[in-house]
Design a protein around this motif. Sequence first.
Motif, PDB file in Angstrom:
ATOM      1  N   ASP A 177      -2.810 -21.441  42.937  1.00 20.90           N
ATOM      2  CA  ASP A 177      -3.935 -22.013  42.182  1.00 20.90           C
ATOM      3  C   ASP A 177      -3.896 -23.537  42.209  1.00 20.90           C
ATOM      4  OD1 ASP A 177      -4.900 -19.507  41.528  1.00 20.90           O
ATOM      5  OD2 ASP A 177      -3.714 -19.387  39.681  1.00 20.90           O
ATOM      6  N   ARG A 234      -5.215 -24.574  45.582  1.00 24.97           N
ATOM      7  CA  ARG A 234      -6.677 -24.408  45.643  1.00 24.97           C
ATOM      8  C   ARG A 234      -7.387 -25.550  44.918  1.00 24.97           C
ATOM      9  NH1 ARG A 234      -6.476 -17.952  44.290  1.00 24.97           N
ATOM     10  NH2 ARG A 234      -6.106 -17.219  46.429  1.00 24.97           N
ATOM     11  N   ASP A 235      -6.825 -25.970  43.789  1.00 20.09           N
ATOM     12  CA  ASP A 235      -7.403 -27.109  43.068  1.00 20.09           C
ATOM     13  C   ASP A 235      -7.312 -28.379  43.915  1.00 20.09           C
ATOM     14  OD1 ASP A 235      -8.432 -28.370  40.613  1.00 20.09           O
ATOM     15  OD2 ASP A 235      -6.466 -29.330  40.568  1.00 20.09           O
TER      16      ASP A 235
END
Length: 614
Positions: free
Chosen positions: A117, A120-121
């Motif tokens: 995550d 992805r950010d």
Amino acid sequence: MTDSQESGRNQRAQSSSLYRKYRPRSFDPAELVGQEHIARTLRNAIGLGRIAHAYLFCGPRGTGKTSTARLLAKAVNCLDPDPWARPCNACTACEAINTGSAVDIVEIDAASNRGVDDVRDLREKVKYAPSQLRVKFYIIDEAHQLTRDAFNAFLKTLEEPPPHVAFVLATTEPDKLPDTVASRCQRFDFHRIPLSSMLARLRWVCQQEGIEIDDDALALIARQATGSLRDALGLLERMALFAEGAEGRVRITAEAVRQALGLSRDERLAGLVDALIRRNAGAGLRIIAEAAEDGEDLQQFGRQITGYLRTLLHLRAGGRDELADPAAREQAERFSLAELATLVRIYSGLELVLPRSGLDPQLPLELATVEAVLRLSGEPGTLATPARDASEAHSLAQPATASRSPRAPGPAPATAGPASGPAVSPREPDPDFTAREDAPPMPQAVAHSAGNGTVPREVETTRASAGSDSASEAAVLEKLIASWAQIRREVKASRSQTAALLTSVDPALVAGDDVYLVSPYEFHRSKLNEEVHRRLVESVISRYLGRAYRVHCVAPEEVPAIAPAQAGPNPEPAGTASMQDPAPESQATHRSRSPEDEARLQAAKSIFDAEEIG
């Protein structure tokens, strides 16, 4: 107190840590210490306008990886019209990066932002153009901490980032990075800072800070840092606080450094080495006891004596040590190269054993000293003496058929009387005894003495050597267990996958040239017995034990079956029975049993808790 001393004291109190205050601001070798090969390459890349989209900085801690990443970002974004003069440290971009206010320089700690995550950010943020600078830099520290899924999600962005983005991955363990990631980056390997370069940098920092320090104290701090300039500056700052008095004057002496860091005096280290030279274990034990009574850190003392012996090893091998005094050079000449290698191996096993053993650190240090004296003296029963190593190497070099060749006839023993029974031709086999084809022949001394019941000298020698070998194998196993933590660490430095397998593996048995490791998990056993992992473990274990060993990983329940099979049948009862009374049928069968059959029998006894009844 003068005004200048007061202002200097206030400045030190208000400033940040020394390693942050004196970060390198340019690629000048006087600032980016010890990494001239990297500074030259990056300076040329900036001057020629050939900046890569991703860099991989590898090396030990405190060698300048993150600082160089910030320098690279500053040089790429510098506004000076001459590219060879960048970074200028005068333009707005350089000033913003120096003060830490540049929002386009993003430092990410991969240890705490390691998931998919987080990546992805990051992928979403790289799409946006920089707000202040020309190129946005993402500096990912401890990059090996990212998860496998995070690396997979990062691959495409790393390979084809937007033109306004550059990545710098910094890591101390590059072998943990996937090859797909490493191959997409320009790799730079940072070296440990040489001692001479570190001394020059520390001396310059002391001049800037108004710190008075002795050369011996500076050398002690540099040696304690072990090639990390950040650690050296941290130690220097700590010593400045320790030595500063109420009048504001800072004077650091070598004795103050030893007192603050728990170091032993050089005279004590030299005295212990002198005791080893004289083969005087008592003198060595007294020196260790004096160090303990004076409140010195004995773990640190162990590290110091290892480093001192390593210096002697370098000097004896023809190397150089700028800080070695004439006494150390004279001591190095009193040892052979093999003796110094043995001493370093013995004492280097203390560093990881002591914190985990739960023992008083004085005891392992004393045991290492006694063992060192015994090894140097060549006492019987010590591990891997040169004579024993040579004889074992010679026996291993002989072909297997040599053991089955007939012995040359020798004179009969003086105590052997005339045979009471009919003479038996040596070429005529005994009809009552059926031997295996590959069984070794009975020694002639046994045949001559069988008639009168005397125990031949060869049998007594065999029994004594068997007992000596058993004691030696137990001592080797004990040393292997004591060094196991350090062996795992050295394996990890060469191959982390093999070290991961060793986390659930322990030494269990040493039998001849074979080392048996145990693990309760079938996966670990099968993988560790593969050649690529087994050879690495064999090389490290053999280096620590001083001779070549074969490694086998077995289940814990297999060890009781292996130990009797390796020991073999007891020669004393069998030999005595054959010389005194006619052997029963069960004993004849036992003598003709092969080692493989004996191993299977012992395993069956162990599994079913059974006894052999004849």
